[in-house]
Design a protein around this motif. Structure first.
Motif, PDB file in Angstrom:
ATOM      1  N   ARG A  58     -36.348 -32.451  23.881  1.00 35.01           N
ATOM      2  CA  ARG A  58     -36.102 -31.106  24.420  1.00 35.01           C
ATOM      3  C   ARG A  58     -35.250 -30.268  23.468  1.00 35.01           C
ATOM      4  N   PHE A  59     -34.351 -30.920  22.733  1.00 36.23           N
ATOM      5  CA  PHE A  59     -33.448 -30.221  21.817  1.00 36.23           C
ATOM      6  C   PHE A  59     -33.832 -30.549  20.376  1.00 36.23           C
ATOM      7  N   ARG A  97     -27.032 -34.910  15.974  1.00 36.76           N
ATOM      8  CA  ARG A  97     -26.413 -34.779  14.660  1.00 36.76           C
ATOM      9  C   ARG A  97     -27.472 -34.747  13.574  1.00 36.76           C
ATOM     10  N   ILE A  98     -27.063 -34.256  12.420  1.00 37.21           N
ATOM     11  CA  ILE A  98     -27.999 -34.080  11.317  1.00 37.21           C
ATOM     12  C   ILE A  98     -27.306 -34.460  10.018  1.00 37.21           C
ATOM     13  N   THR A  99     -28.043 -35.116   9.153  1.00 33.55           N
ATOM     14  CA  THR A  99     -27.474 -35.566   7.886  1.00 33.55           C
ATOM     15  C   THR A  99     -27.268 -34.400   6.928  1.00 33.55           C
ATOM     16  N   ARG A 100     -26.591 -34.667   5.821  1.00 32.47           N
ATOM     17  CA  ARG A 100     -26.238 -33.618   4.879  1.00 32.47           C
ATOM     18  C   ARG A 100     -27.453 -32.868   4.357  1.00 32.47           C
ATOM     19  N   TYR A 158     -30.575 -37.187  14.761  1.00 31.63           N
ATOM     20  CA  TYR A 158     -30.353 -38.166  15.813  1.00 31.63           C
ATOM     21  C   TYR A 158     -30.055 -37.399  17.105  1.00 31.63           C
ATOM     22  N   TYR A 159     -30.495 -37.960  18.226  1.00 32.48           N
ATOM     23  CA  TYR A 159     -30.308 -37.283  19.500  1.00 32.48           C
ATOM     24  C   TYR A 159     -29.847 -38.245  20.581  1.00 32.48           C
ATOM     25  N   MET A 219     -23.212 -32.822  10.276  1.00 31.46           N
ATOM     26  CA  MET A 219     -22.967 -31.851  11.339  1.00 31.46           C
ATOM     27  C   MET A 219     -23.509 -32.371  12.664  1.00 31.46           C
ATOM     28  N   ALA A 220     -22.840 -31.990  13.737  1.00 33.66           N
ATOM     29  CA  ALA A 220     -23.254 -32.482  15.043  1.00 33.66           C
ATOM     30  C   ALA A 220     -22.961 -31.443  16.123  1.00 33.66           C
TER      31      ALA A 220
END
Length: 122
Positions: free
Chosen positions: A67-68, A50-53, A59-60, A34-35
């Motif tokens: 900040r996020f 994004r983020i892994t399953r 990752y940014y 997901m991103a």
């Protein structure tokens, strides 16, 4: 098939915070990377996070690092973007996206939400 619906956008002053949510429907949410992407007027869509399953690795983009924060809840089929220390240059439409395999390029993502507007005033 995955359907994605974003929420949580709005108007905020510089330095403020917002929390975006993306609700997913369909099968096997946990099987998708997901991103979040964003697109400002007159600019190309750009990668945000994004983020892994499993949700273990994130990752940014350099512009939002520190900040996020992206997170996901596979039990609730949701992915969240917590945004703090917002700047006027963060103003954009923010999109949630899903893919089986992908990285930072929009073309690598198969499913997209309709987007939610974030406006940061100075």
């Amino acid at each position: 098939q995955v359907q994605l619906v974003e929420s949580g956008g709005g108007l905020v002053q510089a330095g403020g915070s917002l929390r975006l949510s993306c609700a997913a429907s369909g099968r096997s949410f946990s099987g998708y990377l997901m991103a979040w992407f964003r697109q400002a007027p007159g600019k190309e869509r750009e990668f945000v996070a994004r983020i892994t399953r499993s949700g273990i690795t994130t990752y940014y983009a350099d512009s939002v690092k520190g900040r996020f924060t992206i997170s996901r809840d596979n039990a609730k089929n949701t992915v969240t973007l917590q945004m703090s220390s917002l700047k006027p240059e963060d103003t954009a439409v923010y999109y949630c996206a899903a893919t089986i395999f992908g990285g930072r390029e929009p073309g690598e993502y198969t499913y997209w939400g309709q987007g939610t507007q974030v406006t940061v005033s100075s």
